[in-house]
Design an enzyme around this catalytic site. Sequence first.
Site, PDB file in Angstrom:
ATOM      1  N   VAL A 180      14.020  37.531  -0.798  1.00 20.20           N
ATOM      2  CA  VAL A 180      14.074  38.886  -1.370  1.00 20.20           C
ATOM      3  C   VAL A 180      15.323  39.073  -2.225  1.00 20.20           C
ATOM      4  O   VAL A 180      15.255  39.601  -3.344  1.00 20.20           O
ATOM      5  CB  VAL A 180      14.034  39.938  -0.228  1.00 20.20           C
ATOM      6  CG1 VAL A 180      14.300  41.339  -0.769  1.00 20.20           C
ATOM      7  CG2 VAL A 180      12.702  39.886   0.486  1.00 20.20           C
TER       8      VAL A 180
ATOM      9  N   ASP B 201      25.900  34.748  -0.388  1.00 18.85           N
ATOM     10  CA  ASP B 201      25.319  34.206   0.840  1.00 18.85           C
ATOM     11  C   ASP B 201      26.412  33.485   1.619  1.00 18.85           C
ATOM     12  O   ASP B 201      27.366  32.972   1.036  1.00 18.85           O
ATOM     13  CB  ASP B 201      24.171  33.230   0.514  1.00 18.85           C
ATOM     14  CG  ASP B 201      23.155  33.166   1.641  1.00 18.85           C
ATOM     15  OD1 ASP B 201      22.065  33.739   1.488  1.00 18.85           O
ATOM     16  OD2 ASP B 201      23.470  32.556   2.691  1.00 18.85           O
TER      17      ASP B 201
ATOM     18  N   THR C  37      15.453  39.693   8.812  1.00 16.20           N
ATOM     19  CA  THR C  37      15.254  40.487  10.037  1.00 16.20           C
ATOM     20  C   THR C  37      14.140  39.809  10.844  1.00 16.20           C
ATOM     21  O   THR C  37      13.048  40.337  10.973  1.00 16.20           O
ATOM     22  CB  THR C  37      14.858  41.947   9.731  1.00 16.20           C
ATOM     23  OG1 THR C  37      13.722  41.938   8.844  1.00 16.20           O
ATOM     24  CG2 THR C  37      15.972  42.711   9.098  1.00 16.20           C
TER      25      THR C  37
ATOM     26  N   LEU D 160       7.215  42.936  -2.439  1.00 18.36           N
ATOM     27  CA  LEU D 160       6.922  41.707  -3.180  1.00 18.36           C
ATOM     28  C   LEU D 160       6.000  40.797  -2.386  1.00 18.36           C
ATOM     29  O   LEU D 160       6.162  40.647  -1.186  1.00 18.36           O
ATOM     30  CB  LEU D 160       8.230  40.938  -3.443  1.00 18.36           C
ATOM     31  CG  LEU D 160       9.388  41.732  -4.011  1.00 18.36           C
ATOM     32  CD1 LEU D 160      10.625  40.836  -4.125  1.00 18.36           C
ATOM     33  CD2 LEU D 160       9.016  42.300  -5.365  1.00 18.36           C
TER      34      LEU D 160
ATOM     35  N   LYS E 132       7.386  51.310   4.515  1.00 19.39           N
ATOM     36  CA  LYS E 132       7.312  49.840   4.437  1.00 19.39           C
ATOM     37  C   LYS E 132       6.427  49.270   5.547  1.00 19.39           C
ATOM     38  O   LYS E 132       5.513  48.476   5.297  1.00 19.39           O
ATOM     39  CB  LYS E 132       8.726  49.262   4.528  1.00 19.39           C
ATOM     40  CG  LYS E 132       8.791  47.772   4.706  1.00 19.39           C
ATOM     41  CD  LYS E 132       8.272  47.043   3.491  1.00 19.39           C
ATOM     42  CE  LYS E 132       8.039  45.576   3.806  1.00 19.39           C
ATOM     43  NZ  LYS E 132       7.657  44.808   2.641  1.00 19.39           N
TER      44      LYS E 132
ATOM     45  N   LEU F 273      -9.593  42.390   0.882  1.00 19.08           N
ATOM     46  CA  LEU F 273     -10.853  42.322   1.624  1.00 19.08           C
ATOM     47  C   LEU F 273     -11.433  40.914   1.547  1.00 19.08           C
ATOM     48  O   LEU F 273     -12.644  40.749   1.551  1.00 19.08           O
ATOM     49  CB  LEU F 273     -11.847  43.353   1.076  1.00 19.08           C
ATOM     50  CG  LEU F 273     -11.572  44.817   1.435  1.00 19.08           C
ATOM     51  CD1 LEU F 273     -12.592  45.738   0.786  1.00 19.08           C
ATOM     52  CD2 LEU F 273     -11.565  45.035   2.955  1.00 19.08           C
TER      53      LEU F 273
ATOM     54  N   GLY G  27     -10.997  35.379   5.858  1.00 14.65           N
ATOM     55  CA  GLY G  27     -10.400  34.047   5.919  1.00 14.65           C
ATOM     56  C   GLY G  27      -9.970  33.705   7.327  1.00 14.65           C
ATOM     57  O   GLY G  27     -10.489  34.270   8.299  1.00 14.65           O
TER      58      GLY G  27
ATOM     59  N   CYS H  22       5.827  38.070   6.740  1.00 12.45           N
ATOM     60  CA  CYS H  22       5.898  39.537   6.777  1.00 12.45           C
ATOM     61  C   CYS H  22       4.889  40.171   7.720  1.00 12.45           C
ATOM     62  O   CYS H  22       5.271  40.843   8.682  1.00 12.45           O
ATOM     63  CB  CYS H  22       5.712  40.096   5.383  1.00 12.45           C
ATOM     64  SG  CYS H  22       6.898  39.412   4.235  1.00 12.45           S
TER      65      CYS H  22
END
Length: 435
Positions: free
Chosen positions: A11, A30, A86, A153, A207, A253, A256, A263
Amino acid sequence: MKITMIGSGYVGLVSGACFADFGHDVTCVDKDADKIEALKAGRIPIFEPGLDGLVAANVAAGRLAFTTDIPTSVREADVVFIAVGTPSRRGDGHADLSYVHGAAREIAENVSGFTVVVTKSTVPVGTGDEVERIMRETNPQADIAVVSNPEFLREGAAIDDFKRPDRIVVGLDDERARAVMTEAYRPLYLNQAPLLFTTRRTSELIKYASNAFLALKITFINEMADLCEKVGANVQEVARGIGLDGRIGPKFLHAGPGYGGSCFPKDTLALVKTAQDYDSPVRLIETTVAVNDNRKRAMGRKVIHAVGGDVRGKRIAVLGLTFKPNTDDMRDSPAIAVIQTLTDAGAAVIAYDPEGMDNARKLIEGIDFADNAYRAAEGADAVVIVTEWNQFRALDFARLKTVMNAPVMIDLRNIYRPDEVARHGFSYTSVGRAD
Ligand code: UGA
């Protein structure tokens, strides 16, 4: 505008490169010195289409830099984004906020002048309040506004999603931050991307509600697929038939092997935990999580069934390992559970993925890897498509048939038409189509 991005993972890196491309002056920070060295040398640690070019162009233009130096980059910034991980906390599924809280402390120690601190990491409702509390406790003099600005994203399409968003959600309780956030996103605002200002807690919940709703939608169509197989219907036509209703919409839709990735699995679980803590359980999402977990192994059993009920000593080629195409991400990929189910039942598995094999090797033991689809299929009793990479959409069936031990295909993404595969003399099993 000077922007500092704390966390140069997926991200942080995509957002940082896109903000730089808007003309802002961006520093991506970082703690991982090796990662920063690699980025400085032009090596991108993740596979994301277009990201290498975007990073290179903005570094060359002097708008994007990488560093491990948090104090300097925070001191100079107008806006500091927190874009650290997270992950699910071991044991209970709550989001682990230790990196977010750590970043808040370090930012507070180093801010100078009015600074907007934006949480971009996916964080449970109330995290903004906690970030603000930590910052004020660490540095009572700090002049800060803490904002929530979740990201929407998709891996594999992240740059396009950032530059052409359906909406930008900004949650703030300090009006001074509104002008700063409007400026940060000005190029998109000019393109008329809806900029939704709301409260911090509402933004945080938007979110989770978005990801949970999408996970629910996928799980719904997956259950319809199972029902289609039983009643003799076609799930793709059901999806089209319901998706044409503007209130339902056609996206997400595709039936699978179940959703995976970094996420949906983590965020649905975290929402369930938050809701339980507030004594307001979200039963639909609890069920979604359980149904999706079961589905992944059920897809392994579907393969076993398709090859006659016993795979002991058989050779199964698995095409596609990542949780979706155009990424090298293996996190919670359905392929892991599918393969595990097959090897537990005694099958020899040989797998191929265009980008995910390095990560897969670390996660999946006891299988072999091939360097292309046809190599994987050599001597195989069945070929299973788990991820719908483009290069699997036009396989040479004649060639496959020559190298395979038996012409059997299980297509867990419905990328082929049953009649087309049958014409090549294959036994074909797909999802939710009464073949
Ligand atoms: C998801 C959301 O789509 C993004 O909006 C969000 O920002 C992101 O999570 C996040 O929270 O960071 P992503 O996980 O990259 O993005 O991938 P998706 O394209 O949403 O796919 C997730 C999973 O659902 C994949 O395993 C995919 O194969 C599966 N899926 C998706 C289906 O099985 N059927 C569908 O119709 C759509």
